[in-house]
Design an enzyme around this catalytic site. Structure first.
Site, mmCIF file in Angstrom:
data_model
loop_
_atom_site.group_PDB
_atom_site.id
_atom_site.type_symbol
_atom_site.label_atom_id
_atom_site.label_comp_id
_atom_site.label_asym_id
_atom_site.label_seq_id
_atom_site.Cartn_x
_atom_site.Cartn_y
_atom_site.Cartn_z
ATOM 1 N N GLY A 127 57.166 -42.319 84.145
ATOM 2 C CA GLY A 127 56.944 -41.283 83.140
ATOM 3 C C GLY A 127 56.306 -41.843 81.889
ATOM 4 O O GLY A 127 56.988 -42.077 80.884
ATOM 5 N N GLU A 244 50.677 -57.063 86.337
ATOM 6 C CA GLU A 244 49.906 -56.884 87.561
ATOM 7 C C GLU A 244 48.514 -57.477 87.373
ATOM 8 O O GLU A 244 47.562 -56.787 87.094
ATOM 9 C CB GLU A 244 49.852 -55.387 87.902
ATOM 10 N N ASN A 387 38.421 -47.123 83.187
ATOM 11 C CA ASN A 387 37.548 -48.294 83.108
ATOM 12 C C ASN A 387 36.963 -48.457 81.707
ATOM 13 O O ASN A 387 36.673 -49.570 81.274
ATOM 14 C CB ASN A 387 36.448 -48.184 84.170
#
Lengths: 401, 383
Positions: A127, A244, A387
């Site tokens: 969320g 990540e 991007n």
């Protein structure tokens, strides 16, 4: 400098590959190859198989069930998942909220939630985004007001992926409306069964239901569900988004798509010969392959540099991987559109959670998901920070502009 | 999986950086270009003293046993400095023919002369009609006793005017584009029948048009197998392309540095132009193109020594495609983002742009390699 995998790394890759081929149910693999949707059960089944093997939360510290693999091994594991192809362990738990709990959560939170994340007992969703807070995430307005030993949460989250399956949601909420926008945010864990939560599907352009709106109307959340300190949630979110670093480019997935493009372009005839023999088509395909090879090498450079890193800050190079990786993924979906030709047209929706679709296919049996995948994959340059936002990050963090 | 340089390689890189920093400032380069040969023999002797000219040769032949990574480091430095000296022609290409096609006796004779800087080599491949097809050879080699007589014309022979010896391809038999029937010859540049017309290239380097009219050479002039020389040529050219990729990356990196620096200093509308998002994003696109090119230059370096010719060729083509495309983008945008000053001869960015543009035209441009790679059905993607 030796850019090849060592014999040990190759042996590891074979071990992973063999395990995947022997243990992944064929029905799941087929769905992924054909670009069809996975049912919730498919994802749960596979993650539990991985968990039994000790590989569901490979990236976590060993004491919480991780593997202790090197960055290169982690990379190989991800790559093999995508090449097989096999489902990724559910990222919202495994790569997002799990690592945040490990770094900042209470002992109680860790002991309770982490094993349940690993075995996918709890399906987590994220969320973060709100209708008014997309790229400018820190402007979020969903409010959590302290009331004794509870927070009372009011507001709305959106683009909540697979919230329809979720047991829990981790939320960024505003706990100090007076503070500067990044400094009044907290990180809350919320049980989706709590009264006052409503989930409403958002149907995306291809007709699928992946994302949702989640409404909070006087939702009571116990204070022990606060992660870390109040008003430090923005730091935890940055930690989550920056962790990540690799895998974001999804090189393995694009490789698998290119394999599929070649397979289908050999089946599809263009006049007297298969499409794959058309020189112009081959050149377009080869151009994407070259870009992908370059991206793979760039990704390996980032992976190899991991072992020299001492901090846990986001690597801005991961923005480059995201930009290029998403562009290449989209390019593969365009090539698939070119392969399918006129039979891109028939709209043949899949039934959610039901692979017993009895109607005979219209056109080639593999045609159905191709246009929907093309439409759906436009998301890759938008999600996870568009991007354009990634370019802002690179301009600032790498170029100093 | 390891992208780190060894201790020795790091030292080499440091000494190259120092050399380029000390000796290759833009004004110094201009002065070297004023020499009659268009480059500096004095610097060439320094390269010899530093061991750069003997770098890729086996120690037994008088070299120092470096590999593709060492060549990559040198070529990247050459790209950063826009170095004028004939390292590529002499050490990479000429040296490649000797390493892969020269017998032990020849290597012992010639390699020390390369390493000490006394011998310049040049490779004559291109002909008026060949474009980049290495098999397209019309220059003829006729038997003459135990030796050969060469007749034909070679174009755009890089540093052909400075060379003491030329390496040329010539056809012993077969049709104009047959893969069979090609020989590789090492010829004294002063041999009777050779005439050379030297000229500057667009990027400030040198080349020559070479005519061979009844040039007699001995049997020992043949490198590799007479009549089966094409695989040797392909191997050397593949190594050469890997080296050019590294050079291009060095030049692109400088163009990107210059551009970002310019965006931070140039002010318009009362602010640094680098504060404008449209320019920031362009600079990021340049960085991505540069990093993708760098990755492929490393890949080409790794694959340059690959014995499997098909795998090597596919990898080298893939790298040349990426370098060509990235080079064009980075170069054009470097000029664009500099505005008018980027158009001037007196500012350096344009010279880098010209070099990278010309690298695309050597041994096959991006489209040439894309077509070749696509025809071979070749994907360099390993699974």
């Amino acid at each position: 400098m030796d850019l090849r995998f060592t014999p040990e790394e190759l042996a590891f890759r074979d071990e992973v590959r063999t395990f995947f081929h022997e243990n992944l149910p064929e029905s799941i693999r087929t769905k992924l190859v054909e670009g069809k949707k996975l049912a919730k059960d498919d994802i749960v089944t596979w993650q539990r198989i991985l968990n039994k093997k000790g590989w569901a939360v490979a990236n976590w510290p060993v004491e919480w069930g991780g593997t202790g693999w090197t960055p290169v091994q982690q990379y190989i594991f991800q790559e093999e998942l995508q090449l097989t192809p096999a489902p990724q362990p559910l990222g919202f738990g495994v790569t997002m909220v799990g690592p945040v709990m490990i770094a900042f959560g209470s002992e109680t939170q860790k002991k309770h939630f982490l094993p349940r994340i690993a075995n996918l007992e709890d399906w987590w969703c994220q969320g973060f985004s709100e209708p008014g807070s997309g790229s400018d995430l820190a402007s979020l307005r969903t409010a959590a007001k302290r009331d004794g030993d509870h927070y009372i949460v009011n507001g709305q989250k959106t683009w909540t992926t697979l919230a329809q399956h979720a047991d829990w949601i981790f939320c960024l909420v505003r706990t100090d409306p007076q503070a500067k926008k990044q400094e009044g945010i907290s990180f809350l864990l919320i049980d989706m069964k709590t009264p006052g939560i409503t989930v409403r599907p958002i149907i995306t352009i291809e007709g699928g239901h992946e994302v949702n709106e989640v409404f909070f109307d006087d939702v009571n959340v116990p204070v022990e569900n606060l992660v870390g300190q109040e008003n430090k949630g923005w730091d935890y979110a940055k930690y989550l988004l920056g962790r990540e670093r690799t895998g974001i480019a999804r090189v393995g997935l694009s490789k698998e798509r290119i394999r599929r493009i070649k397979e289908l372009a050999a089946l599809e005839r263009d006049g007297e010969r298969p499409l794959i023999e058309d020189e112009r088509f081959r050149e377009k395909l080869a151009a994407v392959e070259v870009e992908l090879k370059a991206l793979e090498m760039t990704q390996l450079r980032v992976v190899a540099a991991e072992r020299h890193r001492t901090d846990n800050r986001p690597d801005p190079a991961s923005s480059i991987l995201k930009i290029k990786g998403s562009e290449i993924q989209q390019a593969t979906t365009e090539l698939l559109m070119e392969v399918v030709g006129p039979y891109a047209l028939p709209y043949q929706p899949e039934r959610e959670d039901d692979d017993r679709w009895n109607e005979p296919p219209i056109g080639p049996e593999w045609a159905g998901p191709i246009a929907p995948t093309y439409f759906n994959w436009r998301k890759t340059t938008i999600y996870g920070g568009t991007n354009e936002i990634q370019k802002n990050i690179v301009a600032k963090a790498i170029l100093g502009l | 999986m390891d992208f780190d340089l060894s201790e020795e390689q790091r030292l080499l890189k440091d000494s190259l950086d120092r050399l380029i920093g000390d000796r290759y400032a833009f004004e110094q380069r201009k002065a070297y270009a004023q020499n009659a040969e268009g480059w500096s023999r004095e610097l060439w002797r320094q390269y010899a003293e530093l061991g750069l000219l003997g770098l890729p040769f086996a120690e037994a032949d008088g070299g120092s046993g470096g590999g593709p990574v060492e060549t990559m480091l040198v070529m990247e430095a050459i790209g950063r400095g826009l170095v004028l000296e004939p390292y590529f022609a002499t050490v990479v290409l000429g040296g490649g023919f000797l390493r892969h096609g020269g017998n032990a006796e020849l290597r012992r004779e010639v390699v020390p002369k390369i390493a000490d800087g006394s011998l310049i080599l040049a490779f004559g491949q291109t002909e008026r009609n060949s474009r980049w097809n290495l098999a397209d050879v019309m220059t003829r080699a006729r038997r003459d006793g135990s030796g050969w007589v060469l007749d034909g014309e070679k174009g755009v022979v890089l540093y052909g005017d400075s060379a003491g010896k030329l390496i040329v391809t010539a056809r012993l038999g077969g049709g104009q584009r047959d893969r069979e029937g090609i020989g590789v010859f090492l010829v004294d540049a002063a041999a009777p029948g050779i005439s050379r017309r030297g000229y500057p290239t667009q990027d400030g380097l040198r080349a020559a048009e070479v005519t061979l009219a009844g040039v007699r050479v001995g049997a020992d002039a043949v490198l590799g197998e007479p009549g089966a020389g094409l695989p040797l040529v392909e191997r050397v050219v593949d190594e050469g392309v890997a080296a050019l990729c590294a050079e291009a990356v060095g030049a692109m990196a400088i163009m990107h540095e210059l551009t970002v620096e310019y965006l931070k200093t140039r002010r318009q509308f009362g602010r640094e132009i680098g504060s404008f998002q449209v320019l920031q994003h362009r600079a990021v696109d340049m960085l991505i193109a540069l990093e993708q090119a760098r990755s492929m230059a490393m890949y080409a370096t790794m694959m340059a020594a690959e014995e499997n010719a098909t795998e090597r060729r596919d990898a080298i083509s893939a790298a040349k495609i990426q370098i060509g495309r990235s080079g064009k983008f980075v170069g054009q945008q470097a000029i664009q983002l500099h505005g008018g000053i980027g158009m001037t001869m007196e500012y350096k960015v344009g010279h880098y742009f010209k070099r990278v543009t010309m690298i695309d035209t050597i041994f096959g441009d991006a489209d040439y390699h894309l077509r070749a790679l696509a025809r071979r059905g070749g994907s360099p993607i390993a699974t």
